[in-house]
Write a protein that holds these residues in place. Structure first.
Motif, mmCIF file in Angstrom:
data_model
loop_
_atom_site.group_PDB
_atom_site.id
_atom_site.type_symbol
_atom_site.label_atom_id
_atom_site.label_comp_id
_atom_site.label_asym_id
_atom_site.label_seq_id
_atom_site.Cartn_x
_atom_site.Cartn_y
_atom_site.Cartn_z
ATOM 1 N N GLY A 229 65.343 63.753 132.945
ATOM 2 C CA GLY A 229 63.959 64.059 132.604
ATOM 3 C C GLY A 229 63.847 64.822 131.295
ATOM 4 N N VAL A 230 64.741 65.786 131.103
ATOM 5 C CA VAL A 230 64.751 66.549 129.848
ATOM 6 C C VAL A 230 65.036 65.614 128.675
ATOM 7 N N GLN A 231 65.996 64.715 128.867
ATOM 8 C CA GLN A 231 66.356 63.783 127.797
ATOM 9 C C GLN A 231 65.187 62.853 127.467
ATOM 10 N N ALA A 232 64.466 62.396 128.472
ATOM 11 C CA ALA A 232 63.328 61.505 128.243
ATOM 12 C C ALA A 232 62.222 62.217 127.472
ATOM 13 N N ARG A 233 61.988 63.476 127.807
ATOM 14 C CA ARG A 233 60.937 64.234 127.101
ATOM 15 C C ARG A 233 61.328 64.527 125.656
ATOM 16 N N SER A 234 62.624 64.466 125.362
ATOM 17 C CA SER A 234 63.095 64.758 124.007
ATOM 18 C C SER A 234 63.109 63.528 123.113
ATOM 19 N N ALA A 235 62.818 62.373 123.693
ATOM 20 C CA ALA A 235 62.874 61.126 122.917
ATOM 21 C C ALA A 235 61.920 61.202 121.727
ATOM 22 N N GLY A 236 62.406 60.784 120.577
ATOM 23 C CA GLY A 236 61.583 60.784 119.374
ATOM 24 C C GLY A 236 61.666 62.053 118.559
ATOM 25 N N LEU A 237 62.254 63.110 119.135
ATOM 26 C CA LEU A 237 62.395 64.356 118.397
ATOM 27 C C LEU A 237 63.646 64.300 117.527
ATOM 28 N N ASP A 238 63.614 65.018 116.428
ATOM 29 C CA ASP A 238 64.752 65.049 115.503
ATOM 30 C C ASP A 238 65.771 66.062 116.001
ATOM 31 N N LEU A 239 66.565 65.653 116.995
ATOM 32 C CA LEU A 239 67.543 66.543 117.611
ATOM 33 C C LEU A 239 68.953 66.031 117.364
ATOM 34 N N SER A 240 69.871 66.945 117.248
ATOM 35 C CA SER A 240 71.292 66.593 117.160
ATOM 36 C C SER A 240 72.073 67.551 118.040
ATOM 37 N N THR A 241 73.121 67.044 118.664
ATOM 38 C CA THR A 241 73.927 67.847 119.575
ATOM 39 C C THR A 241 75.388 67.783 119.160
ATOM 40 N N ARG A 242 76.030 68.933 119.123
ATOM 41 C CA ARG A 242 77.433 69.007 118.731
ATOM 42 C C ARG A 242 78.237 69.734 119.791
ATOM 43 N N VAL A 243 79.492 69.309 119.942
ATOM 44 C CA VAL A 243 80.414 70.043 120.790
ATOM 45 C C VAL A 243 80.913 71.247 119.993
ATOM 46 N N ARG A 244 80.691 72.437 120.539
ATOM 47 C CA ARG A 244 81.084 73.666 119.858
ATOM 48 C C ARG A 244 81.757 74.597 120.862
ATOM 49 N N PRO A 245 82.575 75.530 120.387
ATOM 50 C CA PRO A 245 83.166 76.507 121.302
ATOM 51 C C PRO A 245 82.116 77.510 121.781
ATOM 52 N N VAL A 246 81.868 77.529 123.067
ATOM 53 C CA VAL A 246 80.902 78.453 123.674
ATOM 54 C C VAL A 246 81.676 79.367 124.619
ATOM 55 N N ASN A 247 81.719 80.635 124.276
ATOM 56 C CA ASN A 247 82.501 81.614 125.038
ATOM 57 C C ASN A 247 83.940 81.135 125.242
ATOM 58 N N GLY A 248 84.489 80.569 124.175
ATOM 59 C CA GLY A 248 85.900 80.201 124.169
ATOM 60 C C GLY A 248 86.227 78.842 124.742
ATOM 61 N N ARG A 249 85.222 78.095 125.222
ATOM 62 C CA ARG A 249 85.484 76.794 125.813
ATOM 63 C C ARG A 249 84.508 75.764 125.234
ATOM 64 N N PRO A 250 84.909 74.491 125.180
ATOM 65 C CA PRO A 250 84.001 73.485 124.628
ATOM 66 C C PRO A 250 82.674 73.446 125.370
ATOM 67 N N GLY A 251 81.586 73.548 124.605
ATOM 68 C CA GLY A 251 80.241 73.464 125.154
ATOM 69 C C GLY A 251 79.388 72.633 124.223
ATOM 70 N N LEU A 252 78.092 72.647 124.441
ATOM 71 C CA LEU A 252 77.177 71.833 123.641
ATOM 72 C C LEU A 252 76.107 72.704 123.011
#
Length: 289
Positions: A229-252
């Motif tokens: 549902g969150v992904q559907a509501r985000s459709a059309g928005l200029d968003l980008s997601t990257r894998v980054r270290p979050v508290n020492g572990r791979p996160g988004l």
């Protein structure tokens, strides 16, 4: 210390560790930085030549200040809108400015620590995470070493019962996070369900500032459908997601116009996602990049 220059050099050398202690107790980068700065000001005003162990003095002082801050912060968090999550540490940048985190201090672990009393949390973090002797813990907590030993034991039982079940290596963790990202962005409900533990839990922290779930979402099916549902509501928005270290572990980390708007920490066990902690509150994303 021989000189003010030596004192300053020692402080800057230990600063990442001091930030790690304060952050582990507070779950807030801003509050941790304030506490460490106050400890430095107190050291600067003191008779530093009379302090035999400057590092020990700083760790104790930071711990005391953080404990005082934690006690007042707990009262504020009782009126917080929705789940309160720690401020994520998205690591990169100058090593001198980084927070030194123990590998055990994932976002999920910090959520567990939130359920401890301030004294229990301080005793557990200082002894079990940072390896301080109970005589040193006692100086920070203001209780006897025996009492601190009991506090840490009680906290340890609680943490053992609620902590994430298994640790995985960084490569496996990243593989699962990347597969999770592909499933969500691709709208692939089946693939996402296959990646989620049946008892998966999702917590989101908007702090009343942005839209978020006001209660934890439990169960793979409910979590997956919420994310779709969150992904559907985000459709059309200029968003980008990257894998980054979050508290020492791979996160988004998700960006809009180059600005982070969402940080997700994922706990992984046996190839599946067991916990998802999503921070959306803009006040908690100011240090993220």
């Amino acid at each position: 210390m021989d000189s003010e220059t030596d004192l300053t050099a020692e402080f800057h050398a230990i600063r990442p560790r001091l930030l790690g202690v304060a952050y582990s107790l507070l779950g807030s980068v801003d509050e941790a930085e304030d506490v460490v700065q106050e400890a430095w000001l107190r050291l600067d005003r003191s008779e530093a030549g009379q302090i035999a162990d400057v590092t020990g003095w700083l760790v104790t002082t930071v711990s005391r200040l953080a404990l005082d801050t934690l006690r007042s912060a707990r009262r504020r968090r009782e009126t917080y809108v929705g789940p309160w999550l720690p401020e994520p540490v998205v690591e990169e940048g100058d090593p001198a400015d980084r927070i030194t985190l123990d590998e055990s201090l994932s976002m999920a672990m910090l959520v567990v620590l939130e359920s401890l009393s301030p004294a229990e949390r301080t005793a557990f973090v200082l002894h079990d995470v940072f390896g301080l002797a109970f005589t040193e813990v006692a100086q920070a907590v203001g209780r006897s070493p025996a009492a601190c030993r009991q506090l840490a034991a009680r906290a340890r039982r609680h943490v053992t019962a609620r902590a994430p079940r298994f640790a995985v290596d960084a490569g496996e963790h990243r593989r699962v996070v990347e597969a999770f990202q592909r499933a969500v962005e691709g709208g692939d409900l089946g693939a996402l369900l296959g990646l989620l533990d049946p008892a998966a839990v999702l917590r989101s922290d908007g702090g009343g500032r942005v839209r978020s779930a006001l209660r934890p979402i439990e169960g793979a099916d409910k979590v997956a459908r919420f994310l779709m549902g969150v992904q559907a509501r985000s459709a059309g928005l200029d968003l980008s997601t990257r894998v980054r270290p979050v508290n020492g572990r791979p996160g988004l980390v998700q960006y809009h116009g180059g600005r982070p708007i969402r940080v997700a920490a994922l706990s992984v066990a046996e190839g599946r996602v067991t916990e998802i902690d999503i921070v959306l509150n803009p006040e908690k994303l100011r240090s993220a990049r």
